[in-house]
Scaffold this motif. Structure first.
Motif, PDB file in Angstrom:
ATOM      1  N   ILE A 195       9.432 -12.889   7.564  1.00  0.00           N
ATOM      2  CA  ILE A 195       9.618 -12.116   6.338  1.00  0.00           C
ATOM      3  C   ILE A 195       9.119 -12.921   5.145  1.00  0.00           C
ATOM      4  O   ILE A 195       9.365 -14.124   5.049  1.00  0.00           O
ATOM      5  CB  ILE A 195      11.102 -11.749   6.147  1.00  0.00           C
ATOM      6  N   LEU A 196       8.401 -12.249   4.243  1.00  0.00           N
ATOM      7  CA  LEU A 196       7.950 -12.841   2.986  1.00  0.00           C
ATOM      8  C   LEU A 196       8.564 -12.026   1.846  1.00  0.00           C
ATOM      9  O   LEU A 196       8.151 -10.884   1.611  1.00  0.00           O
ATOM     10  CB  LEU A 196       6.416 -12.806   2.907  1.00  0.00           C
ATOM     11  N   PRO A 197       9.582 -12.555   1.159  1.00  0.00           N
ATOM     12  CA  PRO A 197      10.190 -11.793   0.067  1.00  0.00           C
ATOM     13  C   PRO A 197       9.159 -11.487  -1.020  1.00  0.00           C
ATOM     14  O   PRO A 197       8.422 -12.379  -1.457  1.00  0.00           O
ATOM     15  CB  PRO A 197      11.283 -12.729  -0.456  1.00  0.00           C
ATOM     16  N   THR A 198       9.096 -10.218  -1.428  1.00  0.00           N
ATOM     17  CA  THR A 198       8.125  -9.784  -2.444  1.00  0.00           C
ATOM     18  C   THR A 198       8.815  -8.808  -3.399  1.00  0.00           C
ATOM     19  O   THR A 198       8.506  -7.616  -3.416  1.00  0.00           O
ATOM     20  CB  THR A 198       6.900  -9.124  -1.775  1.00  0.00           C
ATOM     21  N   PRO A 199       9.771  -9.293  -4.205  1.00  0.00           N
ATOM     22  CA  PRO A 199      10.563  -8.402  -5.057  1.00  0.00           C
ATOM     23  C   PRO A 199       9.762  -7.827  -6.221  1.00  0.00           C
ATOM     24  O   PRO A 199       8.709  -8.349  -6.592  1.00  0.00           O
ATOM     25  CB  PRO A 199      11.674  -9.329  -5.559  1.00  0.00           C
ATOM     26  N   GLY A 200      10.288  -6.758  -6.785  1.00  0.00           N
ATOM     27  CA  GLY A 200       9.681  -6.143  -7.966  1.00  0.00           C
ATOM     28  C   GLY A 200       9.629  -4.643  -7.821  1.00  0.00           C
ATOM     29  O   GLY A 200      10.191  -3.909  -8.626  1.00  0.00           O
ATOM     30  N   HIS A 201       8.937  -4.176  -6.781  1.00  0.00           N
ATOM     31  CA  HIS A 201       8.896  -2.729  -6.547  1.00  0.00           C
ATOM     32  C   HIS A 201      10.316  -2.226  -6.309  1.00  0.00           C
ATOM     33  O   HIS A 201      10.737  -1.205  -6.859  1.00  0.00           O
ATOM     34  CB  HIS A 201       7.995  -2.423  -5.357  1.00  0.00           C
ATOM     35  N   HIS A 205      12.438  -5.828  -1.701  1.00  0.00           N
ATOM     36  CA  HIS A 205      11.164  -5.530  -1.042  1.00  0.00           C
ATOM     37  C   HIS A 205      10.666  -6.761  -0.288  1.00  0.00           C
ATOM     38  O   HIS A 205      10.735  -7.882  -0.790  1.00  0.00           O
ATOM     39  CB  HIS A 205      10.126  -5.092  -2.074  1.00  0.00           C
ATOM     40  N   SER A 206      10.146  -6.538   0.915  1.00  0.00           N
ATOM     41  CA  SER A 206       9.639  -7.632   1.744  1.00  0.00           C
ATOM     42  C   SER A 206       8.271  -7.281   2.307  1.00  0.00           C
ATOM     43  O   SER A 206       8.020  -6.131   2.668  1.00  0.00           O
ATOM     44  CB  SER A 206      10.580  -7.895   2.928  1.00  0.00           C
ATOM     45  N   ALA A 207       7.419  -8.276   2.372  1.00  0.00           N
ATOM     46  CA  ALA A 207       6.204  -8.169   3.185  1.00  0.00           C
ATOM     47  C   ALA A 207       6.507  -8.845   4.519  1.00  0.00           C
ATOM     48  O   ALA A 207       7.458  -9.631   4.633  1.00  0.00           O
ATOM     49  CB  ALA A 207       5.031  -8.841   2.490  1.00  0.00           C
ATOM     50  N   PHE A 208       5.715  -8.527   5.528  1.00  0.00           N
ATOM     51  CA  PHE A 208       5.911  -9.132   6.847  1.00  0.00           C
ATOM     52  C   PHE A 208       4.636  -9.843   7.263  1.00  0.00           C
ATOM     53  O   PHE A 208       3.534  -9.293   7.151  1.00  0.00           O
ATOM     54  CB  PHE A 208       6.264  -8.062   7.890  1.00  0.00           C
ATOM     55  N   THR A 209       4.795 -11.082   7.725  1.00  0.00           N
ATOM     56  CA  THR A 209       3.649 -11.850   8.202  1.00  0.00           C
ATOM     57  C   THR A 209       3.771 -11.994   9.715  1.00  0.00           C
ATOM     58  O   THR A 209       4.847 -12.278  10.240  1.00  0.00           O
ATOM     59  CB  THR A 209       3.584 -13.241   7.541  1.00  0.00           C
ATOM     60  N   ALA A 217      -1.929 -11.726  10.213  1.00  0.00           N
ATOM     61  CA  ALA A 217      -1.904 -10.455   9.485  1.00  0.00           C
ATOM     62  C   ALA A 217      -0.676 -10.431   8.587  1.00  0.00           C
ATOM     63  O   ALA A 217       0.355 -11.018   8.914  1.00  0.00           O
ATOM     64  CB  ALA A 217      -1.879  -9.273  10.450  1.00  0.00           C
ATOM     65  N   VAL A 218      -0.816  -9.742   7.454  1.00  0.00           N
ATOM     66  CA  VAL A 218       0.316  -9.543   6.555  1.00  0.00           C
ATOM     67  C   VAL A 218       0.366  -8.064   6.189  1.00  0.00           C
ATOM     68  O   VAL A 218      -0.671  -7.431   5.982  1.00  0.00           O
ATOM     69  CB  VAL A 218       0.222 -10.442   5.307  1.00  0.00           C
ATOM     70  N   CYS A 264      -5.069  -8.338   5.634  1.00  0.00           N
ATOM     71  CA  CYS A 264      -4.098  -7.705   4.745  1.00  0.00           C
ATOM     72  C   CYS A 264      -4.038  -6.206   5.052  1.00  0.00           C
ATOM     73  O   CYS A 264      -5.029  -5.491   4.870  1.00  0.00           O
ATOM     74  CB  CYS A 264      -4.458  -7.945   3.288  1.00  0.00           C
ATOM     75  N   CYS A 265      -2.897  -5.769   5.540  1.00  0.00           N
ATOM     76  CA  CYS A 265      -2.708  -4.368   5.935  1.00  0.00           C
ATOM     77  C   CYS A 265      -1.870  -3.688   4.850  1.00  0.00           C
ATOM     78  O   CYS A 265      -0.659  -3.905   4.764  1.00  0.00           O
ATOM     79  CB  CYS A 265      -2.013  -4.298   7.294  1.00  0.00           C
ATOM     80  N   THR A 266      -2.533  -2.898   4.020  1.00  0.00           N
ATOM     81  CA  THR A 266      -1.856  -2.281   2.886  1.00  0.00           C
ATOM     82  C   THR A 266      -1.193  -0.969   3.313  1.00  0.00           C
ATOM     83  O   THR A 266      -1.625  -0.317   4.258  1.00  0.00           O
ATOM     84  CB  THR A 266      -2.836  -2.002   1.733  1.00  0.00           C
TER      85      THR A 266
END
Length: 289
Positions: A195-201, A205-209, A217-218, A264-266
């Motif tokens: 897990i990569l914490p990505t707060p704000g939205h 919110h978390s991104a996953f690596t 991939a992220v 990077c998978c958006t």
């Protein structure tokens, strides 16, 4: 258009539920000026990220990732039979697009070991549940559903003030079925998922690596919605809970992966949606692979 990617020992499938014009660009991104939009209109249209009416084109999709050990679904999209009167294209939907996409990827609902939600917004949790005999039940009966604790706590609090329909019909039934895990940022699945914490939205919110010992991939979730925000990371969108934090998170994320081999998978970029982050001036681009 590619729906399947291989990187390291991962196989990644895009499961597209909808891809269509969604929101006027100037409304969706409040900090965007008509002048900046005009400067970028040509390439945005060429990239099929903007239509002739200056409406942003967004893709709504999940990713299925096969590691050597697990099959993981990242974000579960919009869902069927869900009451969403504010979004006519999502309201009480009954099509088979999503399930057909899973089938085309060679995946059944029983194959999913983990469902991981970057956050708990309506278009990221919809297929967490399905309607069975008038009740919401987990769509993926064998899966553990992974929610960031901070994100879950935030929406629990919001739901206590006034019901949040996607939380009520797409998250709480999973909890009631005992299929969920509330996790912190040090959570891992084997040696492949972090897990990569990505707060704000949203606050949690978390991104996953994903990748063995490195970020092959992220999965960025909603820290970025449009290629325009890659070029101008300071431009936050209207539904970001904390727009300033979202902008800081976005630039930090793009700097982290700029010039690397990480795929990077958006969540919402128009097809092909997947690329590698490159620098362009003071901003970035997600260069399709």
């Amino acid at each position: 258009m590619s729906l399947e990617y291989s990187v390291g020992d991962l196989t990644i499938h895009r499961i597209i539920e909808q891809e269509a014009p969604f929101f006027p660009a100037l409304e969706f991104i409040p900090g965007l000026t008509p002048e900046v939009l005009a400067e970028n209109r040509a390439w945005m249209r060429q990239a099929k990220a903007l239509d002739e009416q200056d409406t942003l084109i967004l893709c709504f999709q999940s990713y299925v990732v096969k590691t050597p050990h697990h099959t993981i679904l990242i974000d579960s999209c919009i869902g069927n039979d869900k009451p969403r009167p504010q979004r006519p294209k999502w309201h009480m939907k009954t099509d088979d697009t999503y399930m057909s996409g899973l089938k085309a990827a060679g995946v059944s609902v029983d194959d999913i070991d983990f469902v991981m939600c970057t956050h708990l917004h309506v278009d990221h949790v919809g297929w967490n549940t399905r309607l069975l005999n008038g009740r919401w039940v987990p769509t993926f009966p064998r899966a553990r559903y992974v929610f960031a604790r901070q994100e879950f706590d935030y929406w629990t609090e919001q739901n206590a003030k006034a019901e949040v329909p996607p939380f009520a019909d797409s998250v709480l039934p999973v909890v009631e079925a005992g299929r969920h895990e509330l996790v912190s940022s040090d959570y891992q699945i084997g040696d492949h998922v972090r897990i990569l914490p990505t707060p704000g939205h949203t606050p949690g919110h978390s991104a996953f690596t994903l990748g063995r010992g490195r970020d092959d991939a992220v999965f960025s979730g909603d820290l970025i919605h449009s290629p325009l925000q890659a070029l101008y990371p300071e431009l936050s969108m209207k539904f970001d809970v904390d727009q300033a934090t979202a902008a800081t998170t976005r630039r930090s994320f793009l700097e982290r992966y700029c010039g690397t081999d990480t795929l990077c998978c958006t969540a919402h970029f128009p097809s092909p949606s997947v690329g590698r982050i490159k620098r362009k001036g003071s901003g970035f681009v997600c260069a399709a692979v």
